[in-house]
Design an enzyme around this catalytic site. Structure first.
Site, PDB file in Angstrom:
ATOM      1  N   GLY A 181       0.786  -1.230   0.000  1.00  0.00           N
ATOM      2  CA  GLY A 181       0.000   0.000   0.000  1.00  0.00           C
ATOM      3  C   GLY A 181       0.816   1.277   0.000  1.00  0.00           C
ATOM      4  O   GLY A 181       0.266   2.364   0.129  1.00  0.00           O
ATOM      5  N   SER A 210       2.899   1.977  -2.551  1.00  0.00           N
ATOM      6  CA  SER A 210       3.155   2.226  -3.963  1.00  0.00           C
ATOM      7  C   SER A 210       4.584   1.957  -4.413  1.00  0.00           C
ATOM      8  O   SER A 210       5.249   2.815  -4.999  1.00  0.00           O
ATOM      9  CB  SER A 210       2.751   3.655  -4.328  1.00  0.00           C
ATOM     10  OG  SER A 210       2.681   3.711  -5.715  1.00  0.00           O
ATOM     11  N   ASP A 268      -0.452   7.694  -7.238  1.00  0.00           N
ATOM     12  CA  ASP A 268       0.831   7.079  -6.909  1.00  0.00           C
ATOM     13  C   ASP A 268       1.965   7.674  -7.735  1.00  0.00           C
ATOM     14  O   ASP A 268       3.030   8.006  -7.218  1.00  0.00           O
ATOM     15  CB  ASP A 268       0.773   5.562  -7.144  1.00  0.00           C
ATOM     16  CG  ASP A 268      -0.264   4.892  -6.267  1.00  0.00           C
ATOM     17  OD1 ASP A 268      -0.784   5.555  -5.355  1.00  0.00           O
ATOM     18  OD2 ASP A 268      -0.552   3.709  -6.501  1.00  0.00           O
TER      19      ASP A 268
HETATM   20  P1  ADP Z   1       2.205  -1.475  -4.189  1.00  0.00           P
HETATM   21  O1  ADP Z   1       2.381  -0.531  -5.325  1.00  0.00           O
HETATM   22  O2  ADP Z   1       1.220  -0.988  -3.181  1.00  0.00           O
HETATM   23  O3  ADP Z   1       3.494  -1.854  -3.530  1.00  0.00           O
HETATM   24  P2  ADP Z   1       1.209  -3.145  -6.305  1.00  0.00           P
HETATM   25  O4  ADP Z   1       0.556  -4.470  -6.349  1.00  0.00           O
HETATM   26  O5  ADP Z   1       0.548  -1.986  -6.942  1.00  0.00           O
HETATM   27  O6  ADP Z   1       1.583  -2.832  -4.793  1.00  0.00           O
HETATM   28  O7  ADP Z   1       2.642  -3.239  -7.009  1.00  0.00           O
HETATM   29  C1  ADP Z   1       3.603  -4.147  -6.556  1.00  0.00           C
HETATM   30  C2  ADP Z   1       4.236  -4.827  -7.754  1.00  0.00           C
HETATM   31  O8  ADP Z   1       5.164  -3.914  -8.394  1.00  0.00           O
HETATM   32  C3  ADP Z   1       5.077  -6.027  -7.350  1.00  0.00           C
HETATM   33  O9  ADP Z   1       4.285  -7.196  -7.235  1.00  0.00           O
HETATM   34  C4  ADP Z   1       6.065  -6.095  -8.503  1.00  0.00           C
HETATM   35  O10 ADP Z   1       5.458  -6.714  -9.619  1.00  0.00           O
HETATM   36  C5  ADP Z   1       6.294  -4.624  -8.841  1.00  0.00           C
HETATM   37  N1  ADP Z   1       7.467  -4.111  -8.100  1.00  0.00           N
HETATM   38  C6  ADP Z   1       7.490  -3.098  -7.235  1.00  0.00           C
HETATM   39  N2  ADP Z   1       8.736  -2.877  -6.756  1.00  0.00           N
HETATM   40  C7  ADP Z   1       9.520  -3.791  -7.350  1.00  0.00           C
HETATM   41  C8  ADP Z   1      10.932  -4.091  -7.272  1.00  0.00           C
HETATM   42  N3  ADP Z   1      11.746  -3.410  -6.488  1.00  0.00           N
HETATM   43  N4  ADP Z   1      11.374  -5.104  -8.039  1.00  0.00           N
HETATM   44  C9  ADP Z   1      10.548  -5.792  -8.852  1.00  0.00           C
HETATM   45  N5  ADP Z   1       9.233  -5.563  -8.948  1.00  0.00           N
HETATM   46  C10 ADP Z   1       8.708  -4.578  -8.205  1.00  0.00           C
HETATM   47 MG    MG Z   2       0.866  -0.009  -6.743  1.00  0.00          MG
END
Ligand code: ADP
Ligand code: MG
Length: 395
Positions: A138, A140, A186
């Site tokens: 949550g 982002s 976001d």
């Molecule tokens: P949030 O944005 O709240 O963290 P989301 O489901 O919108 O959750 O996005 C998370 C997704 O973004 C992860 O499951 C992955 O696919 C991608 N992601 C985010 N940060 C990374 C990272 N550092 N390395 C690889 N993938 C990432």
């Molecule tokens: Mg997200």
């Protein structure tokens, strides 16, 4: 040319982080990275789900961020390694396809695909990604990743984007490649942050206003450690219920409804749609009020606005999980708390408290202790500050 780094505070921790990334780069690709970019995660202080209803949000781009260390390639190939996922992706810039069975590879492919659709010339690269934003919690991490990547391609390509456009391209990548129909909150937070400040975002005209929090208020994130998944359908369902409400009441978006207008026509809506609309209209109206209360240190208003936001999220919008209810109790019972509520899309993940800065450490210790005892899970509790938006930086 790289901009001069101002926002990364070169603490022992950030130096160790950079060294760790350089080691990974050498091991994966050989040689040294030549450019660095970063973009912050965010926490919404008020305005759950208001962004796709074109309402208001008070957001804090936070001091947890995604870093990328990269080196240019001349052969049009992009190789990316995520340290968080211990995974690698590789693709050609002249053939960027979606991948059926990998969520993160669609996030990273979407960004260069959209930049190219916009006519921007991209260079290939080898790059290491490392995020201190917890993933799927949550805050982002997805927008931090998209905006750090867009900044990397910007630096490699030698052109420049306005932060507002960069944010819109990140959102487009998330829509078209990751398949998440997110609002603009976001990516705007990840691109437009300023050190030490919150942003009041108008999601219709995309204007932002800087909001300074009174000096003795700290923002503290409390992670329930229960993960949520946005593509699980709940997010899309809430969004569609809001769209139904707006269509039945004949307005372009729920932003256009006043509480009075909604009350007078509530009986035209199903009970579920009416409750969703009621929450969004009230939540959006609370944004300006909380911004004023935080600037003027009006503690009664902070407490009651956050409480109303959480109650609405639970009873009207139904995005509060049992772990979030437990965490809410722990936050409200901790010393120094001024207000507490959900963060992000809900359904688990992180929550946020506003805390009297004289008690931040005691608050933290109390929440860790009480939540651990209640759930047998140790929560992460971090005070955060407002951080700058996506940028390139020097070591
Ligand atoms: P949030 O944005 O709240 O963290 P989301 O489901 O919108 O959750 O996005 C998370 C997704 O973004 C992860 O499951 C992955 O696919 C991608 N992601 C985010 N940060 C990374 C990272 N550092 N390395 C690889 N993938 C990432
Ligand atoms: Mg997200």
């Amino acid at each position: 040319m790289l901009s001069t780094l101002q926002s990364v505070e070169w603490t022992v921790k950030s130096r160790a982080r950079a060294r760790h990334m350089i080691d990974e780069f050498r091991a994966e690709f050989g040689g040294e990275p030549e450019l660095w970019t970063r973009a912050p995660g965010r926490v919404d202080l008020m305005g759950s789900h208001t962004d796709y209803n074109l309402g208001f949000v008070l957001t804090l781009p936070i001091s947890k961020d995604t870093w990328i260390a990269a080196r240019r390639r001349e052969d049009g190939i992009v190789r990316l390694r995520s340290m968080n996922l211990d995974a690698v992706d590789e693709f050609r810039l002249d053939q960027i396809d979606r991948v059926a069975d990998s969520k993160w590879r669609n996030y990273v492919r979407g960004v260069p695909a959209v930049l190219q659709q916009e006519g921007l010339a991209l260079k290939g690269c080898d790059a290491i990604i490392h995020s201190s934003v917890p993933i799927e919690s949550g805050l982002s991490s997805s927008a931090a990743l998209e905006c750090a990547l867009a900044t990397m391609f910007e630096e490699l390509g030698g052109w420049h984007l306005l932060p507002q456009r960069k944010a819109q391209f990140g959102q487009k990548a998330e829509h078209e490649f990751a398949g998440v129909n997110c609002g603009i909150l976001d990516q705007y937070s990840a691109c437009l942050g300023l050190n030490g400040c919150a942003l009041l975002l108008d999601c219709r005209n995309l204007s932002t206003r800087t909001v300074h929090l009174a000096g003795n208020i700290h923002v503290v994130i409390c992670n329930t450690m229960s993960r949520r998944r946005l593509s699980g359908g709940e997010y899309a369902q809430r969004r569609s219920e809001c769209e139904q409400g707006a269509a039945i009441l004949g307005v372009p978006a729920l932003r256009d409804l006043s509480p009075h207008h909604l009350a007078s026509r509530r009986n035209e809506l199903s009970d579920t749609v009416a409750r969703r609309c009621e929450f969004i209209v009230a939540e959006s109206a609370r944004v300006e009020l909380l911004a004023q209360a935080l600037s003027s240190n009006d503690r009664d208003a902070i407490s009651s606005l956050c409480a109303a936001s959480f109650t609405g999220a639970k009873d009207l919008y139904e995005i509060v999980s049992p772990a979030m209810e437990t965490m809410m109790d722990c936050m409200l019972a901790a010393p120094g708390v001024l207000g507490a509520r959900q963060a992000g899309a809900g359904f688990g993940g992180c929550m946020v408290a506003l805390v009297d800065s004289a008690h931040t450490e005691a608050f933290r210790a109390s929440v860790i202790d009480s939540y651990s005892r209640a759930t047998q899970t140790t929560p992460e509790v971090w005070p955060v500050t407002g951080a700058r938006g996506a940028e390139a930086f020097h070591l």
